[in-house]
Design a protein around this motif. Structure first.
Motif, PDB file in Angstrom:
ATOM      1  N   GLN A   1      -1.982   0.842   3.250  1.00 24.84           N
ATOM      2  CA  GLN A   1      -2.125   0.773   1.709  1.00 24.84           C
ATOM      3  C   GLN A   1      -2.190   2.315   1.324  1.00 24.84           C
ATOM      4  O   GLN A   1      -1.683   2.595   0.069  1.00 24.84           O
ATOM      5  CB  GLN A   1      -3.422   0.092   1.514  1.00 24.84           C
ATOM      6  CG  GLN A   1      -3.558  -1.391   1.510  1.00 24.84           C
ATOM      7  CD  GLN A   1      -4.621  -2.123   1.535  1.00 24.84           C
ATOM      8  OE1 GLN A   1      -5.489  -1.451   1.281  1.00 24.84           O
ATOM      9  NE2 GLN A   1      -4.596  -3.293   1.708  1.00 24.84           N
ATOM     10  N   MET A   2      -2.826   3.124   1.773  1.00 22.92           N
ATOM     11  CA  MET A   2      -2.768   4.564   1.252  1.00 22.92           C
ATOM     12  C   MET A   2      -1.400   5.199   1.361  1.00 22.92           C
ATOM     13  O   MET A   2      -0.829   5.863   0.289  1.00 22.92           O
ATOM     14  CB  MET A   2      -3.782   5.402   2.272  1.00 22.92           C
ATOM     15  CG  MET A   2      -3.560   6.877   1.996  1.00 22.92           C
ATOM     16  SD  MET A   2      -4.659   7.911   3.363  1.00 22.92           S
ATOM     17  CE  MET A   2      -3.347   7.394   4.721  1.00 22.92           C
TER      18      MET A   2
ATOM     19  N   GLU B   1       0.913   6.663  -1.776  1.00 23.00           N
ATOM     20  CA  GLU B   1       1.277   8.227  -1.821  1.00 23.00           C
ATOM     21  C   GLU B   1       2.988   7.886  -2.000  1.00 23.00           C
ATOM     22  O   GLU B   1       3.521   8.637  -2.633  1.00 23.00           O
ATOM     23  CB  GLU B   1       1.412   8.659  -0.407  1.00 23.00           C
ATOM     24  CG  GLU B   1      -0.103   9.110  -0.173  1.00 23.00           C
ATOM     25  CD  GLU B   1      -0.386  10.369  -1.098  1.00 23.00           C
ATOM     26  OE1 GLU B   1       0.360  11.368  -1.037  1.00 23.00           O
ATOM     27  OE2 GLU B   1      -1.541  10.366  -1.563  1.00 23.00           O
ATOM     28  N   ALA B   2       3.469   6.894  -1.397  1.00 15.90           N
ATOM     29  CA  ALA B   2       5.085   6.764  -1.674  1.00 15.90           C
ATOM     30  C   ALA B   2       5.318   6.418  -3.094  1.00 15.90           C
ATOM     31  O   ALA B   2       6.549   6.856  -3.683  1.00 15.90           O
ATOM     32  CB  ALA B   2       5.557   5.397  -0.880  1.00 15.90           C
ATOM     33  N   ARG B   3       4.559   5.950  -3.970  1.00 16.70           N
ATOM     34  CA  ARG B   3       4.863   5.547  -5.113  1.00 16.70           C
ATOM     35  C   ARG B   3       4.061   6.759  -6.136  1.00 16.70           C
ATOM     36  O   ARG B   3       4.006   6.250  -7.401  1.00 16.70           O
ATOM     37  CB  ARG B   3       4.238   4.088  -5.556  1.00 16.70           C
ATOM     38  CG  ARG B   3       5.144   3.136  -4.834  1.00 16.70           C
ATOM     39  CD  ARG B   3       4.653   1.781  -5.275  1.00 16.70           C
ATOM     40  NE  ARG B   3       5.453   0.702  -4.609  1.00 16.70           N
ATOM     41  CZ  ARG B   3       6.777   0.242  -5.329  1.00 16.70           C
ATOM     42  NH1 ARG B   3       6.958   0.514  -6.579  1.00 16.70           N
ATOM     43  NH2 ARG B   3       7.414  -0.748  -4.662  1.00 16.70           N
ATOM     44  N   SER B   4       3.643   7.691  -5.390  1.00 15.35           N
ATOM     45  CA  SER B   4       3.048   8.886  -6.217  1.00 15.35           C
ATOM     46  C   SER B   4       1.882   8.351  -7.176  1.00 15.35           C
ATOM     47  O   SER B   4       1.443   8.957  -8.214  1.00 15.35           O
ATOM     48  CB  SER B   4       4.258   9.481  -7.319  1.00 15.35           C
ATOM     49  OG  SER B   4       5.147  10.112  -6.362  1.00 15.35           O
ATOM     50  N   ILE B   5       0.942   7.460  -6.664  1.00 14.27           N
ATOM     51  CA  ILE B   5      -0.311   7.193  -7.180  1.00 14.27           C
ATOM     52  C   ILE B   5      -1.289   7.971  -6.797  1.00 14.27           C
ATOM     53  O   ILE B   5      -1.924   7.395  -5.767  1.00 14.27           O
ATOM     54  CB  ILE B   5      -0.522   5.654  -7.189  1.00 14.27           C
ATOM     55  CG1 ILE B   5       0.777   4.711  -7.760  1.00 14.27           C
ATOM     56  CG2 ILE B   5      -1.820   5.015  -7.809  1.00 14.27           C
ATOM     57  CD1 ILE B   5       0.582   3.205  -7.572  1.00 14.27           C
ATOM     58  N   ILE B   6      -1.617   9.134  -7.281  1.00 10.71           N
ATOM     59  CA  ILE B   6      -2.478   9.947  -6.627  1.00 10.71           C
ATOM     60  C   ILE B   6      -3.726  10.031  -7.639  1.00 10.71           C
ATOM     61  O   ILE B   6      -3.615  10.437  -8.793  1.00 10.71           O
ATOM     62  CB  ILE B   6      -1.946  11.423  -6.540  1.00 10.71           C
ATOM     63  CG1 ILE B   6      -0.558  11.263  -5.774  1.00 10.71           C
ATOM     64  CG2 ILE B   6      -2.889  12.483  -5.927  1.00 10.71           C
ATOM     65  CD1 ILE B   6       0.102  12.535  -5.586  1.00 10.71           C
ATOM     66  N   PRO B   7      -4.726   9.652  -7.204  1.00  6.67           N
ATOM     67  CA  PRO B   7      -5.976   9.753  -7.951  1.00  6.67           C
ATOM     68  C   PRO B   7      -6.643  11.240  -8.271  1.00  6.67           C
ATOM     69  O   PRO B   7      -6.194  12.053  -7.450  1.00  6.67           O
ATOM     70  CB  PRO B   7      -7.121   8.890  -7.239  1.00  6.67           C
ATOM     71  CG  PRO B   7      -6.713   9.026  -5.750  1.00  6.67           C
ATOM     72  CD  PRO B   7      -4.963   9.298  -5.730  1.00  6.67           C
TER      73      PRO B   7
ATOM     74  N   TYR C   1      -6.955  12.191   2.667  1.00 11.83           N
ATOM     75  CA  TYR C   1      -7.171  12.840   1.258  1.00 11.83           C
ATOM     76  C   TYR C   1      -7.675  14.137   1.289  1.00 11.83           C
ATOM     77  O   TYR C   1      -7.634  15.026   0.447  1.00 11.83           O
ATOM     78  CB  TYR C   1      -7.752  11.769   0.519  1.00 11.83           C
ATOM     79  CG  TYR C   1      -6.966  10.665   0.032  1.00 11.83           C
ATOM     80  CD1 TYR C   1      -5.961  10.940  -1.197  1.00 11.83           C
ATOM     81  CD2 TYR C   1      -7.160   9.403   0.614  1.00 11.83           C
ATOM     82  CE1 TYR C   1      -5.400   9.704  -1.472  1.00 11.83           C
ATOM     83  CE2 TYR C   1      -6.289   8.492   0.065  1.00 11.83           C
ATOM     84  CZ  TYR C   1      -5.368   8.615  -1.030  1.00 11.83           C
ATOM     85  OH  TYR C   1      -4.587   7.470  -1.726  1.00 11.83           O
ATOM     86  N   GLN C   2      -8.655  14.414   2.278  1.00  9.59           N
ATOM     87  CA  GLN C   2      -9.400  15.965   2.261  1.00  9.59           C
ATOM     88  C   GLN C   2      -8.289  16.946   2.616  1.00  9.59           C
ATOM     89  O   GLN C   2      -8.440  17.986   1.936  1.00  9.59           O
ATOM     90  CB  GLN C   2     -10.559  15.766   3.456  1.00  9.59           C
ATOM     91  CG  GLN C   2     -11.579  14.851   2.671  1.00  9.59           C
ATOM     92  CD  GLN C   2     -12.744  14.822   3.992  1.00  9.59           C
ATOM     93  OE1 GLN C   2     -12.688  15.205   5.137  1.00  9.59           O
ATOM     94  NE2 GLN C   2     -13.817  14.461   3.414  1.00  9.59           N
TER      95      GLN C   2
END
Length: 1252
Positions: A847-848, A852-858, A914-915
């Motif tokens: 899911q992560m 990332e593939a759809r550029s949904i970066i929090p 993410y870190q």
């Protein structure tokens, strides 16, 4: 039924139930067979585990109480039974059961009771004779009926019938009819009469009574059972009465004709649109820089605003040139705070005034102290009765003492003979001040004018402000303030009682009186001694004269011819003469003549009381004068502790000081829709803050508030602009001091906030997400909500059809479809303007990767860390509040355990990714309260949002900006690095050092300028770069980055070996040590191959890591060196294989072998079916393989597992030896794992312990 409908209507209307309806309901219940059986079944089932059988009760009564014989002999006498409630409850129950047993034996000689419950009837009356038995010798059952259950039967008859059907065969031989017990009924005489008329007569009436102390026991029990409720009601009643009394007193005090008129005038005043100086005179403010309240009689209107003036002359000046006295571009400057602090002597005004002045940075002026200082320049001492060291009596005593000392030719101490200071010539002004201090004479107006003008009109006090302590003291001085225009901003009156003053001042005065009395007694004693000495000297002198005279007379008598032989005068004659000439002093120091301590105490208390009364009368007149002059009066209770008085005074004066710059400003709150209407018609304008809350902005808020139904926006008009506040508290703060919030920097550009909250189940993710969403108007999204949104709002789309296809088959929605649904939800306007909070997603690595593939970066990800024990504790508490169901819910223990295990399995990989990639992962301790978790979360969100706002603001202005907290990946950083790569441009420009910043992945000291990224080595260098970036980048950079082949490079051991046969420069000596040691012989130190580097195609070896860093920073300084001709002798290495076997073992494997042998000696391994020697050798071999530092990690892990397996098999012998017995045991009596371990032991007979 009809009765049920009537009962419901009566209860809903709040009326009492009529007795006729109660009797009707009771008859219906007692005559209803179904209701009777149903309730009998319920009661019996509830009490079947609590109540014993009647036979058991009978046996207990016979054996313990011994009442059986008495009951059989007198069955008819026991009709009405009184039981004292003060007795133990078990004894009461036993008495009741015994009474019931009497009636049962009387009516039926074969008592077989069902389980029963006992009630109480609190209305004992004489009963008629019992009716004949109608039930015959069948079994009797007791039924419990109460008034509350009557209503229950009416409302839920169907439920009771259902229970009857289910419990028909509860036990064998269940009877059809039974008896009953009425609980607390009838409670009134009329109801009892009706029961008798209807033939409903009980067999026994039992009364639980409390006859001691007028029922005190029952009242006490009732109070203890409802203690909290009773105490709260009593406290509430007392508080209500007190508040009501205060309101009545306040209303009686306020609503007098004068106050009514004043209140109406204040209401009219609020409705008026006042000018730039509010109710103060603008002319007096402009000319004297003093706030003088204007008179309503002297008013003028200018530009639709009303101005008040202090005098007709001021009004005329304003009308001639109004532009000089009003604000133009900037608001009028308010004068500093000026406060008069007044109170009786001993009220603590000086201590409080000094503390407030020090806190606010203004002057503290003590009026009487100021007058004393004016006189002390000449008098050298303070003036006043309390400062007089010597009174008239003491002065006379001192004078007498000095005269006696002269007569006695005795020198006394200096303090006793100190002369009074010489008289000084005082001016008229000083004489007036002296009279004021000594005799309370009022100061002349000329002197007051001189003194006060220095504080109100001259620097530096004029522009700083002050607290005037102890002025005015008299009504004349208050009148003088108003006449000459010396108006304070407020007058603080400290209120105390005479007893408080006495408690504070009396001890010091008593101590002073004691000191004076002590000195007085010492002087009297000294005077007495001096007088005695003078008298003795005079007596001695007179005695000598008398003796000389007698001798002279004797000589004359001897020479006389007519000498007679008479005896001379005796010595007693001289003594008699001396006694006559010097009689004894009868003065005796009598204590009765001196003032006693109790008398002094009363005298001083009386003086303090008189002074207090005089001060209070003056203060009351001064307070009235200030109210006439429209000077605000603040009353402070000074009877409390000094720190409480200081706190109260600070809180009341704090708005006057903090809101000083906005003293002339006025704000008008309006409704939000009205504000929008005024903006649309351009009647008012939006402020520079837009829809930001200026108060929140000044407090560090970085998230723009959104108006919702839960968080309405509060609009405020200030001048020509409208400001929007997010809460009532911020609105109140803004209206008190708008200038403070208007003059702050304007809000920075906003970006939509994207937050992800992850955590195990029951960790509080949804609670935090909902809090953020409701507080800041963000969209809260979970993957389930995204799917439901697609299915409900877009049911005909291809995505919805595919989701339905999977869901109808009972499958979960694929991650690809879920991501598509989430992406569609993120396209909403709220998500793109305010932001979004994603709740509990992603939870897997796949899911992560889809995110990332759809550029949904929090922007920031929060992990709520909660222990598993706490998770299940929360689940247990939650399930206690819910109704239990036969099937498992989504929050069942099993499902939560699975979710928790899955979460902990995947979260480490997600966190690590993410870190490393975005550095936006924050771990929050979710074990604490939700408020603490919320505060930590919002603090991090505001911090990250602030970084982004500063970045956008500086980049849009063409400045350099820090790129920390912007979720920049390492790949993006590398692709956009500037001319200096990852070397610090500040160090290169200022010290010509190559500082490599690639050793850290943090972007804390990284910045962007002109589309390129630059990394700095420290916060100081980052600040320099952000201030003047043009100085450190081309074309103004003083030093360019050297080419790649001219940059030193670290070498690992493998890279160093790959350079073979190239040799190190300087024959392996450290170049940094040699250079820093000034090329001395002692500085030739061999380098360590762990700290090798390559520069200009040459290899250098440094001694330590620090010296390696020095070479990397300044290679030009260390690379070109030559060794001296004389070098230290080389230490020739000895090959390990050339050593003898003991030496080889000692240098090679001694440490590892010793560890292995120690472990074998401690554990003493014995493998099944092998000798001790071979077992020990195998253990040592496994140990050496498992802990060989030169082996690979895989090999060490492999042999560690084999070593653990070897030890487990060795422990089988010890376990079986402890568990096996000589006698055979059945399998159910053996240990749980005994059979398994026995089979394992036997299977090791022909197994190779190394490869098996």
């Amino acid at each position: 039924t009809e009765s049920g409908v009537m009962l419901q209507s009566i209860l809903l209307s709040g009326q009492s139930i009529p007795d006729e309806l109660v009797i009707k309901l009771m008859l219906e219940k007692l005559n209803s067979l179904e209701a009777f059986i149903a309730e009998m079944q319920m009661v019996a089932e509830i009490l079947q585990h609590v109540v014993q059988r009647p036979e058991d009760y009978l046996e207990n009564i016979e054996n313990i109480v011994k009442l059986y014989k008495e009951i059989i002999l007198h069955p008819l006498e026991v009709r009405t039974r009184y039981i004292d409630k003060n007795r133990n409850i078990d004894i009461c129950v036993l008495s009741l059961v015994s009474s019931l047993f009497v009636i049962s034996r009387f009516w039926d000689q074969t008592p077989h009771w069902a389980p029963c419950s006992v009630g109480s009837l609190l209305f004992p009356l004489p009963l008629p004779p019992p009716p004949p038995p109608t039930c015959g010798p069948q079994k009797r059952y007791i039924k419990v009926v109460s008034l509350t259950s009557l209503a229950m039967i009416v409302i839920s008859v169907c439920h009771f019938l259902q229970v009857v059907e289910e419990n028909t065969n509860r036990f064998s031989g269940a009877p059809k009819y039974g008896g009953w017990i009425l609980d607390n009924c009838p409670a009134i005489k009329e109801l009892w009469i009706v029961l008798i008329e209807k033939g409903i007569i009980p067999d026994l009436v039992i009364s639980l009574s409390d006859t001691e102390n007028n029922g005190k026991y029952l009242l006490n029990r009732l109070y203890l059972e409802n203690k909290t409720e009773v105490d709260s009601k009593i406290l509430g009643r007392l508080l209500d009465e007190l508040q009501k009394k205060k309101r009545e007193e306040e209303a009686a005090r306020l609503w007098t004709p004068e106050n009514k008129l004043r209140i109406s005038e204040k209401i009219k005043e609020k409705r008026r649109h006042l000018g730039d100086t509010k109710h103060f005179c603008p002319v007096f403010l402009k000319e004297n820089f003093i706030l003088q309240p204007g008179s309503r009689d002297e008013a003028a209107k200018y530009r639709e605003k009303i101005y008040y003036f202090s005098s007709p002359e001021a009004k005329e000046k304003f009308l001639e040139h109004p532009e000089e006295y009003v604000a133009h571009k900037e608001p009028l400057k308010a004068p500093p705070v000026r406060i008069c602090l007044i109170g009786p002597r001993g009220s603590g005004k000086t201590v409080c005034g000094r503390q407030l002045a020090e806190k606010w940075g203004i002057f503290h002026i003590q009026f009487e102290e100021f007058l004393q200082e004016k006189l002390m320049l000449k008098t050298k001492k303070k003036i006043g009765s309390e400062f007089e060291e010597v009174s008239d009596e003491e002065r006379f005593t001192k004078q007498e003492l000095e005269e006696l000392a002269i007569q006695a030719n005795v020198k006394i101490e200096e303090e006793n003979t100190r002369k009074p200071p010489p008289d000084v010539q005082l001016t008229e002004e000083e004489e007036a001040i002296k009279l004021n201090l000594l005799e309370n004479e009022p100061l002349p107006p000329e002197i007051l004018e001189t003194i006060l003008s220095e504080w109100w009109l001259k620097e530096p006090i004029r522009s700083t402000g002050f607290i005037l302590d102890g002025f005015p003291r008299y009504p004349e001085e208050a009148l003088f303030l108003g006449e000459r225009g010396f108006f304070p901003d407020a007058a603080v009156f400290i209120q105390v009682d005479d007893q408080d003053i006495s408690d504070r001042l009396l001890p010091s005065q008593i101590e002073k009186w004691k000191q004076k009395q002590k000195k007085k007694l010492e002087r009297k004693k000294l005077i007495k001694e001096l007088k005695a000495k003078i008298k003795d000297d005079m007596i001695s002198k007179r005695r000598a004269e008398l003796l000389a005279k007698r001798e002279k007379k004797h000589k004359m008598d001897k020479e006389d011819e007519d000498f007679s032989e008479e005896e001379p005068e005796d010595e007693d004659d001289i003594d008699n003469i001396l006694e006559d000439e010097f009689p004894k002093d009868e003065e005796v120091m009598s204590e009765e003549d001196e003032e006693q301590e109790i008398d002094a105490l009363e005298r001083l208390r009386g003086e303090l009381g008189e002074k207090f009364e005089a001060d209070m009368s003056n203060l009351q007149v001064i307070q009235d004068e200030f109210e006439k002059l429209l000077i605000p009066v603040i009353l402070i209770n000074g009877a409390r502790k000094i720190h409480i008085v200081q706190y109260n005074m600070n809180m009341k004066l704090k708005p006057l000081v903090e809101n000083r710059e906005s003293i002339f400003e006025k704000c008008y709150p309006i409704a939000s829709h009205l504000a929008q209407k005024m903006l649309s018609y351009t009647y008012k304008y939006v402020s520079a803050f837009g829809y930001w809350d200026p108060v929140k902005l000044s407090e560090g808020e970085t998230i723009k508030p959104i108006e919702t139904s839960e968080n309405p926006v509060h609009a405020v008009i200030h001048r020509q602009y409208i400001y929007f506040l997010s809460s009532k508290e911020t609105k109140e703060k803004f209206m008190k001091n708008p200038i403070k919030y208007i003059r702050q920097p304007k809000p920075k550009p906003t970006v939509p906030i994207r937050v992800i909250i992850l955590g195990p189940p029951k960790s509080g993710k949804t609670t935090v997400a909902q809090k953020i969403s409701s507080e800041y108007g963000l969209k809260r999204l979970s993957i389930g909500e995204a799917l439901r949104y697609i299915l409900n709002s877009q049911p005909d789309t291809e995505l919805a059809l595919m989701l339905n296809w999977h869901l109808h088959k009972g499958m979960t929605a694929p991650d690809e479809l879920a991501i598509q649904a989430l992406e569609i939800c993120l396209m909403e306007s709220v998500c793109n303007t305010a932001g979004v909070v994603i709740d509990g997603y992603p939870v897997t690595k796949y899911q992560m990767s889809l995110l990332e593939a759809r550029s949904i970066i929090p922007m920031v990800i929060f992990e709520l860390d909660v222990p598993s024990k706490e998770i299940f504790k929360r689940l247990f508490l939650e399930k206690k509040k819910e109704q239990s169901l036969p099937y498992p819910l989504h929050n069942s223990t099993q499902i939560i355990a699975v979710k928790n295990s899955k979460y902990h399995k995947n979260i480490d990989e997600i966190r690590k990714y993410y870190q490393e990639q975005h550095q936006n992962w924050y771990v929050i301790d979710g074990f604490h309260s939700k408020w603490r978790v919320w505060n930590e979360v919002i603090k991090k969100v505001q911090m990250v949002n602030k970084y982004m706002q500063i970045y956008l603001e500086r980049i849009s202005a063409g400045k350099a900006a820090c790129i920390d907290k912007l979720c920049i990946t390492p790949q993006e950083l590398i692709s956009r690095l500037g001319e200096f790569g990852q070397f610090c441009p500040i160090s290169l420009a200022e010290s010509h050092e190559l500082v490599d910043c690639s050793v850290t992945d943090s972007l804390e000291f990284a910045a962007e300028f002109r589309g390129h990224y630059y990394k700095m080595s420290s916060q100081e260098n980052l600040n320099k770069f952000l201030e003047n970036p043009e100085l450190y980048v081309p074309p103004l950079a003083p030093h360019p980055l050297p080419p790649a082949d001219m940059i030193p490079k670290r070498l690992t051991l493998s890279e160093l070996k790959s350079r073979f046969p190239k040799c190190a420069e300087l024959q392996g000596y450290c170049p940094v040590t040699y250079q820093d040691g000034n090329h001395r012989y002692e500085a030739l130190v061999p380098g360590n191959i762990k700290f090798a580097l390559e520069y200009r195609d040459r290899i250098y070896i440094c001694e330590t890591r620090g010296k390696l860093e020095k070479f990397l920073r300044s290679p030009e300084k260390y690379w070109s060196q030559k060794l001296p001709y004389k070098l230290p002798p080389l230490k020739e290495p000895i090959h390990l294989t050339s050593l003898p076997l003991p030496g080889y073992l000692e240098q090679g494997i001694a440490t590892s072998l010793i560890k292995a042998m120690n472990a074998a000696g401690c554990l003493k391994p014995k493998f099944p079916f092998l000798s001790i020697r071979r077992s020990a050798l195998l253990y040592i071999a496994f140990h050496l393989k498992a802990f060989n530092p030169k082996s690979s990690e895989y090999t060490r892990r492999k042999y560690k597992k084999k070593l653990e397996q070897f030890m487990e098999r060795c422990e089988l012998i010890t376990y079986l030896g402890a568990k096996m017995t000589r006698k055979y045991k059945e399998p159910q009596f053996r240990a749980i794992d005994f059979d398994h371990k026995l089979q394992t032991f036997l299977s090791l007979r022909n197994i190779d312990p190394v490869n098996g």
